[in-house]
Design a protein around this motif. Sequence first.
Motif, short mmCIF file in Angstrom:
data_model
loop_
_atom_site.label_atom_id
_atom_site.label_comp_id
_atom_site.label_asym_id
_atom_site.label_seq_id
_atom_site.Cartn_x
_atom_site.Cartn_y
_atom_site.Cartn_z
N THR A 23 -1.50 6.53 -9.79
CA THR A 23 -2.63 6.43 -8.87
C THR A 23 -2.21 5.72 -7.59
N ALA A 24 -2.64 6.26 -6.47
CA ALA A 24 -2.33 5.62 -5.19
C ALA A 24 -2.92 4.21 -5.17
N PHE A 25 -2.25 3.30 -4.47
CA PHE A 25 -2.70 1.90 -4.46
C PHE A 25 -2.82 1.41 -3.02
N THR A 26 -3.75 0.47 -2.83
CA THR A 26 -3.98 -0.13 -1.53
C THR A 26 -4.11 -1.63 -1.69
N ALA A 27 -3.38 -2.38 -0.86
CA ALA A 27 -3.43 -3.85 -0.90
C ALA A 27 -3.24 -4.36 -2.32
N SER A 28 -2.23 -3.85 -2.98
CA SER A 28 -1.97 -4.22 -4.38
C SER A 28 -0.95 -5.35 -4.46
N THR A 57 0.86 -1.18 0.00
CA THR A 57 0.00 0.00 0.00
C THR A 57 0.89 1.23 0.00
N LEU A 58 0.52 2.23 -0.79
CA LEU A 58 1.30 3.47 -0.84
C LEU A 58 1.06 4.27 0.42
N ARG A 113 7.86 -3.25 -8.86
CA ARG A 113 6.78 -2.86 -9.77
C ARG A 113 5.47 -3.16 -9.06
N VAL A 114 4.58 -2.20 -9.02
CA VAL A 114 3.30 -2.38 -8.33
C VAL A 114 2.22 -2.65 -9.35
N GLY A 115 1.45 -3.73 -9.11
CA GLY A 115 0.37 -4.08 -10.03
C GLY A 115 0.87 -4.28 -11.45
N ILE A 149 6.47 2.69 0.83
CA ILE A 149 5.51 1.65 0.47
C ILE A 149 5.42 0.69 1.65
N ASP A 150 4.19 0.48 2.14
CA ASP A 150 3.98 -0.39 3.31
C ASP A 150 3.56 -1.78 2.84
N GLY A 151 4.18 -2.80 3.43
CA GLY A 151 3.86 -4.18 3.07
C GLY A 151 3.01 -4.85 4.13
#
Length: 282
Positions: A115-120, A63-64, A88-90, A71-73
């Motif tokens: 774009t901000a991402f969550t639980a990606s 998550t950003l 690389r995210v998503g 970046i939080d894991g």
Amino acid sequence: MPLTFGEIKRRVRARTANRIDEVRAEIIVGDKLAELWNREPWSFRQDSAILATVAPKTAGTVTLNATPTLIDGTGTAFAATDIGRRIRVGTSNTTYEVTAVSGQQLTIETAYVGTAFTASTYNLFQNIYALATDFQEMISASYWWRLAEGTVAGIDRYDARRSFQSSQPASFIYRGENSSGVMLVEISPVPSAAIGIAYVYRRRPPTWTDTTRVPIQEDVVIYLSASDALYMLAVEHLDQATGLIAVADKYQALGQNALAEFSWADTKIRGIQKAVRDTEGD
């Protein structure tokens, strides 16, 4: 047994009747060794090593953070060894270098763009690796087959995102040196597993200290270095130039003869003469 750098310096000074000091002897011998080292693909320059790749990490989600360089894991397994790898995210086209790891939080080199991402989902991978610390030139790198040397532009044409991953590496690309001066290579496709890529290479010259063993025959280094020293002295002492040059010429001839013999002996060790086909067993 090969002589040490310090002993060669001492003998060079003796050949010049101690007319050069320790500092000048070190410079002259060091320059001559640099010249001789790169003169031929000597057998003592050849070495081998294993490049150990690492598998990408995809476990958990990311998550950003409110701070766009963090970046939080969640459910991840980040570790300090992930520093320097890329994430690389998503399905993003952009990858970011990881510059720090704190628990399950990553710091990336620049603020995340997009774009901000969550639980990606994510892919944390490594495609650039350091070679041996004394690496100078690649002879061959292989896994199931020999890896071809490529270029960044060539890889960018078919995998600019570095999204192709495989346990069968196909090529390597030189990527400059790290902060310690060690050569870096990129492996393509991005390694999808921990494998060992064997490579054979030519070594760079060592840092010469008084206790370093010199692998080149001593007569070659001593006579050629003493010759160079005497030629320099002849320029500095014109009134003695004739005598100095006469001795320098003698040393030069002795050094060149020794070099020819040493080169031929080393050629046989390298096996170049075996390239001539032997049909006796046909």
